[in-house]
Motif scaffolding. Structure first.
Motif, mmCIF file in Angstrom:
data_model
loop_
_atom_site.group_PDB
_atom_site.id
_atom_site.type_symbol
_atom_site.label_atom_id
_atom_site.label_comp_id
_atom_site.label_asym_id
_atom_site.label_seq_id
_atom_site.Cartn_x
_atom_site.Cartn_y
_atom_site.Cartn_z
ATOM 1 N N GLN B 97 0.824 -1.219 0.000
ATOM 2 C CA GLN B 97 0.000 0.000 0.000
ATOM 3 C C GLN B 97 0.859 1.271 0.000
ATOM 4 N N ARG B 98 2.113 1.147 0.473
ATOM 5 C CA ARG B 98 2.967 2.335 0.568
ATOM 6 C C ARG B 98 3.777 2.563 -0.705
ATOM 7 N N HIS B 99 3.594 1.678 -1.664
ATOM 8 C CA HIS B 99 4.426 1.729 -2.855
ATOM 9 C C HIS B 99 4.287 3.066 -3.589
ATOM 10 N N GLU B 100 3.038 3.463 -3.821
ATOM 11 C CA GLU B 100 2.771 4.700 -4.550
ATOM 12 C C GLU B 100 3.297 5.915 -3.780
ATOM 13 N N PHE B 101 3.071 5.906 -2.454
ATOM 14 C CA PHE B 101 3.570 6.997 -1.605
ATOM 15 C C PHE B 101 5.092 7.110 -1.721
#
Lengths: 196, 196
Positions: B97-101
């Protein structure tokens, strides 16, 4: 009236470090430094942009010494030989005459968190410059970055030993010994891993 | 009126990174971030001290993940096994989930020299904390500092690969592979030195 003052830079450095030690870094002004050195403020500003540069003005010379030693090492030199050459080149900065300055400088920085941060950043940037110089010789990225860190650790270990009060040994042999210690640790980490 | 806002932190992060990308980091205000997230400025300040903390607020969590993994590794664990455990622990931070961030954050930092400096300092501090955790287990100072740098390089190499657009592999196997590569380079440096 920009007349030439003999040893102005060294006199300003000595005055600044004496005042930092006596009154603290924050409380010392450029006017006081110039006054103590028997020089004018405008002479100060011909040598340094501000009082912080008295402590960090050597960064460029250090980076230049490291990177040009790596760049001019023989084509056949190994990565470790490049690091040796870089550490050897630093002798021009860490002369016996600079011993007292280095000791005082270290004490000022240790007492001031903003200066510690600046020192940390200075070392990180120096490491990036060394890695870049190794990549420019054809080292792959990971080798260049690891070797640069090994070189930085050898440098800071050697510097701490060289700056010890009472030390009279010149910088190069201390640095070569530190580099060999780092190589031994690297070999151990690279093998099975040393017990921690 | 301090009512609870579901996912406020994540909404604020998303809004901030979108605005940094659209208008630049300097031109973005906290008011705009809160507005874009559909929240108030006071909600923003319950989660972040300022807009910079949106980018660097993860530092403590990262340091905690690294150091507690090292501290709780079995007494028999080697230094390299401690580093493995530390890199494994980072998975709690680098979730899919933190990939894009992470990708957006990297782009904002790359475009801004003051933020790059902050990132350099963050990594240097993380390295010092890792070295301290290894010394606390009994590693000698030079081994602890070298191993910490090896761990930091494995971490940043793995992070760059994990954050690549399109990557779907989770963080731990990427990190373990990077650590093995670093170990190979360390062994080579520790031996005769690799040709550069």
């Amino acid at each position: 009236m920009a007349r030439w003052e003999p040893n102005a830079r060294e006199r300003l450095e000595r005055a600044a470090l004496a005042l930092f030690a006596e009154n603290g870094y924050d409380a010392t002004t450029v006017a006081q430094i110039a006054d103590r050195a028997g020089l004018t403020k405008s002479t100060f500003f011909r040598h340094f942009a501000d009082k912080r540069e008295v402590l960090f003005g050597g960064q460029e010379r250090l980076t230049e010494a490291f990177t040009s030693a790596i760049g001019t090492a023989p084509p056949s030199a190994t990565t470790t030989e490049c690091l040796s050459a870089a550490l050897e080149a630093v002798e021009v900065v860490f002369t016996p005459q600079r011993h007292e300055f280095a000791l005082q400088r270290r004490a000022v920085i240790a007492a001031h968190s903003e200066l510690q941060e600046r020192e940390l950043l200075k070392m990180a940037r120096l490491g990036l410059a060394v890695a870049e110089a190794l990549r420019a010789r054809g080292a792959d990225d990971i080798t260049a970055r690891l070797a640069a860190e090994v070189g930085m650790l050898a440098f800071s270990t050697a510097f701490a030993r060289w700056a010890e009060p009472g030390n009279e040994e010149p910088f190069p042999p201390i640095a070569h010994a530190a580099l060999r210690e780092l190589q031994d640790r690297a070999a151990a980490l690279g093998a099975a891993g040393t017990p921690a």
